[in-house]
Write an enzyme that holds these catalytic residues in place. Structure first.
Site, PDB file in Angstrom:
ATOM      1  N   SER A 196       0.801  -0.864   0.253  1.00  0.00           N
ATOM      2  CA  SER A 196      -0.505  -0.253  -0.058  1.00  0.00           C
ATOM      3  C   SER A 196       0.967   1.720  -0.201  1.00  0.00           C
ATOM      4  O   SER A 196       1.581   1.276   0.964  1.00  0.00           O
ATOM      5  CB  SER A 196      -0.700   0.096   1.060  1.00  0.00           C
ATOM      6  N   CYS A 243     -13.214  -7.136 -10.560  1.00  0.00           N
ATOM      7  CA  CYS A 243     -14.709  -8.317  -9.906  1.00  0.00           C
ATOM      8  C   CYS A 243     -15.608  -6.633 -10.351  1.00  0.00           C
ATOM      9  O   CYS A 243     -16.204  -6.891 -11.002  1.00  0.00           O
ATOM     10  CB  CYS A 243     -14.502  -8.205  -8.659  1.00  0.00           C
ATOM     11  N   ASP A 295     -15.490  -8.629   0.918  1.00  0.00           N
ATOM     12  CA  ASP A 295     -15.378  -8.051   1.967  1.00  0.00           C
ATOM     13  C   ASP A 295     -15.894  -5.970   2.402  1.00  0.00           C
ATOM     14  O   ASP A 295     -15.411  -5.387   3.302  1.00  0.00           O
ATOM     15  CB  ASP A 295     -13.459  -7.641   1.809  1.00  0.00           C
ATOM     16  N   CYS A 340     -27.241   0.921 -21.551  1.00  0.00           N
ATOM     17  CA  CYS A 340     -26.523   1.811 -21.658  1.00  0.00           C
ATOM     18  C   CYS A 340     -25.673   0.854 -22.417  1.00  0.00           C
ATOM     19  O   CYS A 340     -25.514   0.017 -22.128  1.00  0.00           O
ATOM     20  CB  CYS A 340     -25.396   1.374 -20.466  1.00  0.00           C
ATOM     21  N   CYS A 394     -19.681  -2.275  -9.211  1.00  0.00           N
ATOM     22  CA  CYS A 394     -19.585  -2.825  -7.966  1.00  0.00           C
ATOM     23  C   CYS A 394     -21.283  -3.319  -6.975  1.00  0.00           C
ATOM     24  O   CYS A 394     -21.709  -1.437  -6.698  1.00  0.00           O
ATOM     25  CB  CYS A 394     -18.865  -2.187  -7.005  1.00  0.00           C
ATOM     26  N   CYS A 434     -20.635   5.574 -11.705  1.00  0.00           N
ATOM     27  CA  CYS A 434     -20.903   4.863 -13.412  1.00  0.00           C
ATOM     28  C   CYS A 434     -20.040   6.302 -14.324  1.00  0.00           C
ATOM     29  O   CYS A 434     -19.894   5.943 -15.487  1.00  0.00           O
ATOM     30  CB  CYS A 434     -21.885   5.368 -13.399  1.00  0.00           C
TER      31      CYS A 434
END
Length: 370
Positions: free
Chosen positions: A80, A212, A234, A277, A287, A302
């Site tokens: 990170s 994802c 998560d 769309c 998501c 979006c």
């Protein structure tokens, strides 16, 4: 509990099992804990089973001993890091309030010394969302070849809501992605692997995305808290989606819990705006955590994605053509027999070869053909 889970997980795995250690600071569990993990994996693995381990860490605790362990057991490390020091140190500080940049880079140096595979994860927030060029220049200078971004979320909002609150706007993130794309594209010769753009290219090439948000459905995975509580994602650590506990429930019952099916139905349950769309095949609605009311409204980002899709389209088409020509050249070099004119194209576009990659044969290196 750890042994019970690893045993049951490897029993239901079909030759391959992936473990990701994250959340909080996993290295605080200590090296002995991770040694135990590897021992248990070896104990219960079937012959020739492939097991992967990855760790997401701020890298401040990585020393030579940790790096030796990671190299020995082929761990992939996610570091990170939010950019160069003047950006990173504004948010990521130690308990004393001092910036952690130098400690992170020290950990990275140990990983490099031992040739441990690692990538960089940057949280995009108010201090760096307008500095895409600064971030990517820094990563390029440091020879960080694998980079990914995640928008910053304030999870303190979960005290009163089921989802956190994003700290940047959709327009800001869209502009960040477009500026980052300019740098990454590099006149058709991408400088580094940026996960978002790699996935976008995969979709232009009719491949399956691994990120994802780009997939048609959420991947079926299992998130475990340290007490063994199990959840499908998560970002859905909430009683509404608790699947059980791996310490007391069988893994089979957890994976077949009715709440899991309810979770998996969230992403395909699209609002009309998404269904109409032109970019639906790229994000598939985004998501579910970024939609308010659990799947009834569009993704918070979006407009960010649409900005990028429109901005990058012409150049992505050119890059796609370049990659396909490379595939054809490699096929000729290996003596691979190409499809007949009316056969389905080898790129899995669903089109006939003559209407797809067959049109690119004129661009293939003649030396390869001869």
């Amino acid at each position: 509990m750890l042994e019970k889970f690893i045993k049951e997980y490897l029993e239901v795995s079909n030759g391959m099992a992936a473990f990701v250690w994250q959340g909080g600071k996993p290295l605080l569990a200590g090296l002995d804990f991770f040694e135990k993990i590897v021992q248990l994996q070896k104990k219960y693995a079937e012959p020739n089973m492939r097991i992967s381990n990855s760790v997401q860490t701020n890298a401040t605790l990585i020393n030579r001993e940790w790096a030796d362990f990671f190299k020995k057991h082929d761990f992939l490390i996610g570091v990170s890091l939010d950019g160069p020091q003047h950006i990173h140190d504004r948010r990521r500080v130690t308990g004393s309030g001092k910036g952690s940049f130098n400690q992170v880079m020290r950990g990275v140096a140990y990983l490099r010394e031992k040739k441990v595979s690692f990538n960089i994860l940057s949280v995009i927030h108010e201090d760096n969302v307008s500095k895409a060029r600064d971030l990517l220049d820094f990563y390029n200078e440091q020879c960080f070849d694998y980079v990914q971004f995640i928008p910053c979320m304030d999870f303190r909002a979960q005290e009163t809501e089921k989802s956190g609150k994003y700290l940047i706007t959709a327009e800001e993130y869209g502009q960040f992605l477009c500026e980052s794309f300019d740098y990454w594209f590099n006149d058709g010769n991408p400088r580094m692997s940026v996960r978002f753009f790699d996935n976008l290219l995969d979709m232009y090439l009719h491949q399956s995305a691994e990120l994802c948000i780009h997939r048609e459905t959420c991947p079926k995975m299992l998130i475990l808290e340290q007490n063994g509580d199990a959840y499908p994602c998560d970002f859905f650590i909430h009683d509404d989606y608790k699947l059980g506990n791996v310490g007391t429930d069988s893994l089979e019952n957890i994976l077949n819990h009715p709440k899991y099916e309810a979770f998996l139905n969230l992403k395909p349950s699209l609002p009309d705006k998404c269904k109409k769309c032109e970019y639906l095949n790229f994000c598939h609605g985004g998501c579910p955590r970024s939609r308010s009311n659990q799947g009834t409204d569009v993704d918070y980002f979006c407009e960010s994605y649409k900005m990028l899709y429109q901005y990058a389209d012409e150049r992505m088409i050119k890059l796609t053509k370049k990659v396909k020509v490379h595939w054809l050249n490699e096929a000729f070099k290996r003596g691979v027999k190409l499809p007949l004119r009316n056969d389905l194209c080898l790129c899995r576009s669903g089109k006939k070869f003559k209407k797809c990659c067959g049109l690119l044969l004129k661009d293939v290196n003649q030396a390869s053909i001869n």
